[in-house]
Structure formats: C-alpha cells, structure tokens
Design a protein around this motif. Structure first.
Motif, PDB file in Angstrom:
ATOM      1  N   SER A  59       0.822  -1.207   0.000  1.00 59.96           N
ATOM      2  CA  SER A  59       0.000   0.000   0.000  1.00 59.96           C
ATOM      3  C   SER A  59       0.857   1.258   0.000  1.00 59.96           C
ATOM      4  O   SER A  59       0.568   2.227  -0.710  1.00 59.96           O
ATOM      5  CB  SER A  59      -0.928  -0.018   1.227  1.00 59.96           C
ATOM      6  N   MET A  60       1.927   1.248   0.776  1.00 61.28           N
ATOM      7  CA  MET A  60       2.822   2.406   0.837  1.00 61.28           C
ATOM      8  C   MET A  60       3.583   2.595  -0.474  1.00 61.28           C
ATOM      9  O   MET A  60       3.803   3.731  -0.918  1.00 61.28           O
ATOM     10  CB  MET A  60       3.781   2.265   2.010  1.00 61.28           C
ATOM     11  N   ALA A  61       3.965   1.503  -1.114  1.00 60.29           N
ATOM     12  CA  ALA A  61       4.667   1.601  -2.398  1.00 60.29           C
ATOM     13  C   ALA A  61       3.748   2.195  -3.462  1.00 60.29           C
ATOM     14  O   ALA A  61       4.172   3.043  -4.260  1.00 60.29           O
ATOM     15  CB  ALA A  61       5.176   0.227  -2.831  1.00 60.29           C
ATOM     16  N   LEU A  62       2.485   1.777  -3.476  1.00 55.06           N
ATOM     17  CA  LEU A  62       1.527   2.337  -4.429  1.00 55.06           C
ATOM     18  C   LEU A  62       1.294   3.812  -4.139  1.00 55.06           C
ATOM     19  O   LEU A  62       1.281   4.641  -5.055  1.00 55.06           O
ATOM     20  CB  LEU A  62       0.197   1.577  -4.383  1.00 55.06           C
ATOM     21  N   ALA A  63       1.129   4.159  -2.874  1.00 61.86           N
ATOM     22  CA  ALA A  63       0.903   5.554  -2.489  1.00 61.86           C
ATOM     23  C   ALA A  63       2.039   6.445  -2.983  1.00 61.86           C
ATOM     24  O   ALA A  63       1.807   7.521  -3.548  1.00 61.86           O
ATOM     25  CB  ALA A  63       0.760   5.663  -0.971  1.00 61.86           C
TER      26      ALA A  63
ATOM     27  N   PRO B 269      -6.883   0.004  -3.517  1.00 62.37           N
ATOM     28  CA  PRO B 269      -7.673   0.177  -4.737  1.00 62.37           C
ATOM     29  C   PRO B 269      -7.916  -1.144  -5.466  1.00 62.37           C
ATOM     30  O   PRO B 269      -7.114  -2.067  -5.405  1.00 62.37           O
ATOM     31  CB  PRO B 269      -6.815   1.101  -5.606  1.00 62.37           C
ATOM     32  N   THR B 270      -9.036  -1.188  -6.172  1.00 60.81           N
ATOM     33  CA  THR B 270      -9.360  -2.343  -7.010  1.00 60.81           C
ATOM     34  C   THR B 270      -8.577  -2.243  -8.319  1.00 60.81           C
ATOM     35  O   THR B 270      -8.028  -1.193  -8.651  1.00 60.81           O
ATOM     36  CB  THR B 270     -10.862  -2.358  -7.330  1.00 60.81           C
ATOM     37  N   LEU B 271      -8.547  -3.319  -9.060  1.00 58.41           N
ATOM     38  CA  LEU B 271      -7.867  -3.296 -10.360  1.00 58.41           C
ATOM     39  C   LEU B 271      -8.476  -2.267 -11.312  1.00 58.41           C
ATOM     40  O   LEU B 271      -7.732  -1.531 -11.974  1.00 58.41           O
ATOM     41  CB  LEU B 271      -7.851  -4.685 -10.984  1.00 58.41           C
TER      42      LEU B 271
ATOM     43  N   ALA C  63      -3.845   4.837 -13.804  1.00 58.96           N
ATOM     44  CA  ALA C  63      -2.791   4.771 -14.812  1.00 58.96           C
ATOM     45  C   ALA C  63      -3.155   5.622 -16.025  1.00 58.96           C
ATOM     46  O   ALA C  63      -2.317   6.372 -16.544  1.00 58.96           O
ATOM     47  CB  ALA C  63      -2.539   3.322 -15.219  1.00 58.96           C
ATOM     48  N   GLU C  64      -4.400   5.535 -16.456  1.00 61.86           N
ATOM     49  CA  GLU C  64      -4.834   6.336 -17.607  1.00 61.86           C
ATOM     50  C   GLU C  64      -4.790   7.828 -17.273  1.00 61.86           C
ATOM     51  O   GLU C  64      -4.299   8.631 -18.058  1.00 61.86           O
ATOM     52  CB  GLU C  64      -6.253   5.939 -18.018  1.00 61.86           C
ATOM     53  N   ALA C  65      -5.269   8.191 -16.087  1.00 58.21           N
ATOM     54  CA  ALA C  65      -5.286   9.597 -15.679  1.00 58.21           C
ATOM     55  C   ALA C  65      -3.875  10.146 -15.519  1.00 58.21           C
ATOM     56  O   ALA C  65      -3.641  11.340 -15.725  1.00 58.21           O
ATOM     57  CB  ALA C  65      -6.058   9.751 -14.376  1.00 58.21           C
ATOM     58  N   LEU C  66      -2.939   9.285 -15.169  1.00 60.20           N
ATOM     59  CA  LEU C  66      -1.540   9.695 -15.001  1.00 60.20           C
ATOM     60  C   LEU C  66      -0.742   9.528 -16.294  1.00 60.20           C
ATOM     61  O   LEU C  66       0.476   9.710 -16.298  1.00 60.20           O
ATOM     62  CB  LEU C  66      -0.893   8.906 -13.862  1.00 60.20           C
ATOM     63  N   ASP C  67      -1.434   9.174 -17.383  1.00 62.90           N
ATOM     64  CA  ASP C  67      -0.809   8.983 -18.692  1.00 62.90           C
ATOM     65  C   ASP C  67       0.426   8.098 -18.561  1.00 62.90           C
ATOM     66  O   ASP C  67       1.532   8.470 -18.965  1.00 62.90           O
ATOM     67  CB  ASP C  67      -0.442  10.332 -19.322  1.00 62.90           C
ATOM     68  N   ALA C  68       0.202   6.913 -17.961  1.00 66.03           N
ATOM     69  CA  ALA C  68       1.333   6.040 -17.671  1.00 66.03           C
ATOM     70  C   ALA C  68       0.899   4.579 -17.614  1.00 66.03           C
ATOM     71  O   ALA C  68      -0.287   4.269 -17.544  1.00 66.03           O
ATOM     72  CB  ALA C  68       1.951   6.439 -16.332  1.00 66.03           C
ATOM     73  N   THR C  69       1.897   3.734 -17.639  1.00 65.45           N
ATOM     74  CA  THR C  69       1.714   2.307 -17.417  1.00 65.45           C
ATOM     75  C   THR C  69       2.067   2.020 -15.966  1.00 65.45           C
ATOM     76  O   THR C  69       3.097   2.484 -15.474  1.00 65.45           O
ATOM     77  CB  THR C  69       2.641   1.494 -18.346  1.00 65.45           C
ATOM     78  N   LEU C  70       1.210   1.269 -15.294  1.00 63.75           N
ATOM     79  CA  LEU C  70       1.473   0.896 -13.905  1.00 63.75           C
ATOM     80  C   LEU C  70       2.268  -0.402 -13.888  1.00 63.75           C
ATOM     81  O   LEU C  70       1.872  -1.385 -14.492  1.00 63.75           O
ATOM     82  CB  LEU C  70       0.158   0.714 -13.141  1.00 63.75           C
ATOM     83  N   ASN C  71       3.399  -0.378 -13.198  1.00 66.54           N
ATOM     84  CA  ASN C  71       4.273  -1.542 -13.077  1.00 66.54           C
ATOM     85  C   ASN C  71       4.304  -1.982 -11.624  1.00 66.54           C
ATOM     86  O   ASN C  71       4.620  -1.184 -10.743  1.00 66.54           O
ATOM     87  CB  ASN C  71       5.699  -1.191 -13.513  1.00 66.54           C
ATOM     88  N   ILE C  72       3.982  -3.259 -11.380  1.00 65.91           N
ATOM     89  CA  ILE C  72       4.007  -3.796 -10.027  1.00 65.91           C
ATOM     90  C   ILE C  72       4.829  -5.083 -10.045  1.00 65.91           C
ATOM     91  O   ILE C  72       4.532  -5.996 -10.803  1.00 65.91           O
ATOM     92  CB  ILE C  72       2.595  -4.102  -9.500  1.00 65.91           C
ATOM     93  N   ALA C  73       5.868  -5.118  -9.221  1.00 62.06           N
ATOM     94  CA  ALA C  73       6.711  -6.308  -9.087  1.00 62.06           C
ATOM     95  C   ALA C  73       6.612  -6.770  -7.632  1.00 62.06           C
ATOM     96  O   ALA C  73       6.948  -6.026  -6.717  1.00 62.06           O
ATOM     97  CB  ALA C  73       8.154  -6.006  -9.452  1.00 62.06           C
ATOM     98  N   LEU C  74       6.132  -7.977  -7.435  1.00 60.54           N
ATOM     99  CA  LEU C  74       5.946  -8.511  -6.092  1.00 60.54           C
ATOM    100  C   LEU C  74       6.887  -9.676  -5.856  1.00 60.54           C
ATOM    101  O   LEU C  74       6.980 -10.580  -6.674  1.00 60.54           O
ATOM    102  CB  LEU C  74       4.498  -8.995  -5.906  1.00 60.54           C
ATOM    103  N   ASP C  75       7.562  -9.638  -4.732  1.00 58.80           N
ATOM    104  CA  ASP C  75       8.433 -10.725  -4.312  1.00 58.80           C
ATOM    105  C   ASP C  75       8.271 -10.846  -2.809  1.00 58.80           C
ATOM    106  O   ASP C  75       7.627 -10.007  -2.184  1.00 58.80           O
ATOM    107  CB  ASP C  75       9.882 -10.427  -4.697  1.00 58.80           C
TER     108      ASP C  75
ATOM    109  N   GLN D  36       7.895  -3.492  -5.594  1.00 58.62           N
ATOM    110  CA  GLN D  36       8.206  -2.313  -6.393  1.00 58.62           C
ATOM    111  C   GLN D  36       6.977  -1.910  -7.185  1.00 58.62           C
ATOM    112  O   GLN D  36       6.391  -2.735  -7.880  1.00 58.62           O
ATOM    113  CB  GLN D  36       9.373  -2.599  -7.335  1.00 58.62           C
ATOM    114  N   VAL D  37       6.596  -0.655  -7.052  1.00 58.88           N
ATOM    115  CA  VAL D  37       5.454  -0.112  -7.774  1.00 58.88           C
ATOM    116  C   VAL D  37       5.915   1.184  -8.423  1.00 58.88           C
ATOM    117  O   VAL D  37       6.520   2.030  -7.770  1.00 58.88           O
ATOM    118  CB  VAL D  37       4.264   0.175  -6.820  1.00 58.88           C
ATOM    119  N   SER D  38       5.638   1.324  -9.713  1.00 61.71           N
ATOM    120  CA  SER D  38       6.026   2.560 -10.395  1.00 61.71           C
ATOM    121  C   SER D  38       5.102   2.808 -11.571  1.00 61.71           C
ATOM    122  O   SER D  38       4.417   1.903 -12.048  1.00 61.71           O
ATOM    123  CB  SER D  38       7.473   2.472 -10.886  1.00 61.71           C
TER     124      SER D  38
END
Length: 113
Positions: A34-38, A76-78, A85-97, A102-104
């Motif tokens: 949650s903090m990484a997404l924030a 947030p839901t998917l 992502a659309e509003a930020l004109d970007a691709t959301l990248n999430i890497a979980l281990d 990592q969220v960017s």
C-alpha cells in the motif's frame, strides 16, 4: 518510540531468533504494498504538476479518494488502478516478491512530429 528505534529493536529481535506470526508478517506485506503504491501515485502526480483535485477529475474520482490512496488508507481495485494509470498517462508496473515490492508508473511517450 521513534521509527528508527522501533526498526532497530525489531531487527535485534529477529537476529535473536524471534519470529513474527504469519498474521503479522502478512499485515506487514500489505502495508508495504500500500505504501509503495501511495508513493508511486504521489511521485507521478507531482511529476506531472497535478494537484490531487486535478488527478481526481482526470480519473473520475473524488479528491478525498486520491488523498486516501496517497495516504495508504485504502486498497484500490484493479479497475481503479487502471483509471489511475490512464489519468496519469502512464503504465502501472508492479513487481511482487517475498520481501521486495516495487510499484512505479512509466509515463507514455508522445511522438512529436
């Protein structure tokens, strides 16, 4: 107790063989995600020079909802992540281990003619 003191105490307990319950470990993973997404939402929003209200308007949300996302107060839901992502004109990248999350957002490149 300050965060740095708490972290040092936790690390010392773990080094001494203390193990967290599975519930505590799961809660810690959820908070980390949650903090990484924030942070990713905040970083991209400020990179674009947007206010929370402007991002909310672009995403069809309320400013309060954007504030809760940036404050790690909601999960947030998917479909909501897709709107962000659309509003930020970007691709959301999430890497979980296991211990590495990592969220960017990667901004879309516009082709200038």
């Amino acid at each position: 107790m300050s965060h740095s003191r708490w972290k040092t105490l936790r690390e010392r307990k773990l080094a001494e063989g203390f193990t967290e319950s599975e519930d505590v470990a799961e809660a810690r993973r959820e908070i980390r995600l949650s903090m990484a997404l924030a942070k990713a939402v905040y970083d991209r929003r400020t990179e674009l020079g947007l206010t929370q209200a402007e991002l909310a308007d672009r995403a069809g949300l309320t400013q309060a909802k954007v504030s809760r996302i940036e404050g790690s107060d909601t999960v947030p839901t998917l479909p909501l992540l897709a709107k962000l992502a659309e509003a930020l004109d970007a691709t959301l990248n999430i890497a979980l281990d296991n211990d590495d999350t990592q969220v960017s957002f990667t901004g879309h490149r516009t082709n200038a003619a």
